[in-house]
Design a protein around this motif. Structure first.
Motif, PDB file in Angstrom:
ATOM      1  N   MET A   1       0.853  -1.180   0.000  1.00 24.89           N
ATOM      2  CA  MET A   1       0.000   0.000   0.000  1.00 24.89           C
ATOM      3  C   MET A   1       0.896   1.240   0.000  1.00 24.89           C
ATOM      4  N   ASP A   2       0.680   2.137  -0.970  1.00 24.46           N
ATOM      5  CA  ASP A   2       1.365   3.434  -0.972  1.00 24.46           C
ATOM      6  C   ASP A   2       0.502   4.417  -0.185  1.00 24.46           C
ATOM      7  N   ILE A   3       1.108   5.082   0.796  1.00 25.38           N
ATOM      8  CA  ILE A   3       0.358   6.014   1.644  1.00 25.38           C
ATOM      9  C   ILE A   3       0.931   7.412   1.506  1.00 25.38           C
ATOM     10  N   PHE A   4       0.032   8.362   1.223  1.00 26.52           N
ATOM     11  CA  PHE A   4       0.367   9.781   1.123  1.00 26.52           C
ATOM     12  C   PHE A   4      -0.375  10.492   2.233  1.00 26.52           C
ATOM     13  N   ASP A   5       0.349  11.258   3.050  1.00 22.98           N
ATOM     14  CA  ASP A   5      -0.256  11.969   4.167  1.00 22.98           C
ATOM     15  C   ASP A   5       0.041  13.443   3.999  1.00 22.98           C
ATOM     16  N   GLY A   6      -1.013  14.267   3.956  1.00 19.05           N
ATOM     17  CA  GLY A   6      -0.790  15.696   3.776  1.00 19.05           C
ATOM     18  C   GLY A   6      -2.083  16.460   3.611  1.00 19.05           C
ATOM     19  N   ARG A   7      -2.087  17.381   2.661  1.00 17.73           N
ATOM     20  CA  ARG A   7      -3.208  18.304   2.490  1.00 17.73           C
ATOM     21  C   ARG A   7      -3.467  18.508   1.006  1.00 17.73           C
ATOM     22  N   ILE A   8      -4.752  18.517   0.650  1.00 18.19           N
ATOM     23  CA  ILE A   8      -5.171  18.865  -0.706  1.00 18.19           C
ATOM     24  C   ILE A   8      -5.991  20.139  -0.606  1.00 18.19           C
ATOM     25  N   SER A   9      -5.525  21.204  -1.250  1.00 22.71           N
ATOM     26  CA  SER A   9      -6.236  22.482  -1.248  1.00 22.71           C
ATOM     27  C   SER A   9      -6.675  22.778  -2.676  1.00 22.71           C
ATOM     28  N   SER A  10      -7.934  23.185  -2.827  1.00 21.65           N
ATOM     29  CA  SER A  10      -8.469  23.362  -4.174  1.00 21.65           C
ATOM     30  C   SER A  10      -9.348  24.594  -4.266  1.00 21.65           C
ATOM     31  N   CYS A  11      -9.310  25.201  -5.443  1.00 23.59           N
ATOM     32  CA  CYS A  11     -10.089  26.404  -5.680  1.00 23.59           C
ATOM     33  C   CYS A  11     -10.267  26.596  -7.180  1.00 23.59           C
ATOM     34  N   ALA A  12     -11.430  27.088  -7.565  1.00 23.64           N
ATOM     35  CA  ALA A  12     -11.663  27.494  -8.953  1.00 23.64           C
ATOM     36  C   ALA A  12     -11.671  29.022  -8.980  1.00 23.64           C
ATOM     37  N   ARG A  18      -9.018  25.977 -12.725  1.00 23.73           N
ATOM     38  CA  ARG A  18      -9.236  25.218 -11.508  1.00 23.73           C
ATOM     39  C   ARG A  18      -7.887  24.686 -11.043  1.00 23.73           C
ATOM     40  N   ILE A  19      -7.591  24.903  -9.764  1.00 27.02           N
ATOM     41  CA  ILE A  19      -6.279  24.566  -9.204  1.00 27.02           C
ATOM     42  C   ILE A  19      -6.459  23.605  -8.037  1.00 27.02           C
ATOM     43  N   VAL A  20      -5.638  22.548  -8.021  1.00 19.76           N
ATOM     44  CA  VAL A  20      -5.580  21.628  -6.892  1.00 19.76           C
ATOM     45  C   VAL A  20      -4.114  21.515  -6.477  1.00 19.76           C
ATOM     46  N   SER A 171     -12.213  11.208  -8.676  1.00 20.80           N
ATOM     47  CA  SER A 171     -12.891  12.139  -7.796  1.00 20.80           C
ATOM     48  C   SER A 171     -12.469  13.568  -8.092  1.00 20.80           C
ATOM     49  N   ASP A 172     -13.400  14.473  -7.929  1.00 19.95           N
ATOM     50  CA  ASP A 172     -13.103  15.893  -8.016  1.00 19.95           C
ATOM     51  C   ASP A 172     -13.051  16.462  -6.601  1.00 19.95           C
ATOM     52  N   PRO A 173     -12.419  17.628  -6.440  1.00 19.04           N
ATOM     53  CA  PRO A 173     -12.414  18.255  -5.113  1.00 19.04           C
ATOM     54  C   PRO A 173     -13.835  18.676  -4.728  1.00 19.04           C
ATOM     55  N   PRO A 174     -14.053  19.006  -3.454  1.00 17.86           N
ATOM     56  CA  PRO A 174     -15.359  19.553  -3.070  1.00 17.86           C
ATOM     57  C   PRO A 174     -15.690  20.767  -3.938  1.00 17.86           C
ATOM     58  N   LYS A 175     -16.983  20.951  -4.224  1.00 19.40           N
ATOM     59  CA  LYS A 175     -17.390  22.069  -5.088  1.00 19.40           C
ATOM     60  C   LYS A 175     -17.027  23.415  -4.467  1.00 19.40           C
ATOM     61  N   ARG A 176     -17.114  23.501  -3.143  1.00 17.48           N
ATOM     62  CA  ARG A 176     -16.743  24.735  -2.446  1.00 17.48           C
ATOM     63  C   ARG A 176     -15.233  24.741  -2.242  1.00 17.48           C
ATOM     64  N   PRO A 177     -14.550  25.878  -2.495  1.00 16.28           N
ATOM     65  CA  PRO A 177     -13.096  25.931  -2.281  1.00 16.28           C
ATOM     66  C   PRO A 177     -12.735  25.467  -0.873  1.00 16.28           C
ATOM     67  N   SER A 178     -11.773  24.542  -0.787  1.00 15.19           N
ATOM     68  CA  SER A 178     -11.499  23.901   0.492  1.00 15.19           C
ATOM     69  C   SER A 178     -10.044  23.493   0.631  1.00 15.19           C
ATOM     70  N   SER A 179      -9.675  23.221   1.867  1.00 12.00           N
ATOM     71  CA  SER A 179      -8.375  22.645   2.174  1.00 12.00           C
ATOM     72  C   SER A 179      -8.647  21.449   3.081  1.00 12.00           C
ATOM     73  N   VAL A 180      -8.218  20.270   2.629  1.00 10.65           N
ATOM     74  CA  VAL A 180      -8.563  19.024   3.296  1.00 10.65           C
ATOM     75  C   VAL A 180      -7.293  18.312   3.745  1.00 10.65           C
ATOM     76  N   ARG A 181      -7.185  18.011   5.036  1.00  3.10           N
ATOM     77  CA  ARG A 181      -6.115  17.147   5.512  1.00  3.10           C
ATOM     78  C   ARG A 181      -6.535  15.721   5.218  1.00  3.10           C
ATOM     79  N   VAL A 182      -5.664  14.963   4.586  1.00  2.00           N
ATOM     80  CA  VAL A 182      -6.093  13.662   4.084  1.00  2.00           C
ATOM     81  C   VAL A 182      -4.946  12.652   4.102  1.00  2.00           C
ATOM     82  N   LYS A 183      -5.344  11.396   4.238  1.00  2.00           N
ATOM     83  CA  LYS A 183      -4.410  10.300   4.038  1.00  2.00           C
ATOM     84  C   LYS A 183      -4.926   9.522   2.834  1.00  2.00           C
TER      85      LYS A 183
END
Length: 188
Positions: A1-12, A18-20, A171-183
């Motif tokens: 399993m490859d695991i990435f731990d960090g943050r995805i920030s997205s905004c149009a 559209r930027i991720v 998957s696309d980012p949430p429709k509302r501009p957001s910053s998500v901490r994610v694994k």
């Protein structure tokens, strides 16, 4: 399993761009930051800090163009600024909510998947371009409060929602501009 731990920030932006930003503290490739950019005409571009990163990410997601360029990152607790030779992006978010309890993959791909689709228009499980299974375990969510971006000195205008799909992957980012901490967990 490859695991990435960090943050995805997205905004149009009103320009149609559209930027991720993927800002990964831990990954099989070490710490790195990349930019996925969907241009107004639908062209998807990956801006990557190295060829190794570009090769890995472009096997997982869809891009018409990949550019390997130096990327400079400045972070605070509630913001990220990313600069390249072409882009300048600054995103700042509010306090947000935390989801500190880890959930099993079956829960992420069923219950959490349903809520993500209904509430945010996104998916927490799917298959990558090369057929690998991927789960997004959300650890925290905050809404973007301020966003500035320019490309080659020209403003991308005001921020806005993701009203069209960027189609980088399943998957696309949430429709509302957001910053998500994610694994992100990717099966080999």
């Amino acid at each position: 399993m490859d695991i990435f731990d960090g943050r995805i920030s997205s905004c149009a932006f009103q320009s149609g761009d559209r930027i991720v930003i993927g800002d990964w503290e831990k990954s099989p490739l070490g710490a790195f930051t990349n930019i996925m950019w969907a241009q107004p005409d639908g062209t998807r571009v990956l801006l990557s800090p190295s060829q190794q990163h570009a090769d890995y990410v472009s096997e997982l997601y869809n891009f018409e163009e990949t550019r390997v360029i130096p990327i400079t990152v400045k972070r605070t607790k509630r913001s990220i600024s990313v600069s390249t030779n072409e882009f300048k992006i600054h995103l700042a978010w509010g306090r947000g909510i935390s989801l500190p309890i880890p959930r099993p993959k079956w829960f992420i791909s069923t219950v959490e998947y349903l809520f993500a689709r209904l509430l945010f228009g996104t998916r927490t499980f799917g298959h990558t371009r090369n057929g690998r299974k991927e789960w997004y375990c959300v650890k925290g969510l905050a809404w973007i409060k301020a966003a500035d971006a320019e490309y080659n000195g020209k403003s991308l205008e005001k921020m806005g929602p993701f009203c069209t799909e960027s189609c980088f992957g399943f998957s696309d980012p949430p429709k509302r501009p957001s910053s998500v901490r994610v694994k992100s967990m990717i099966a080999k």
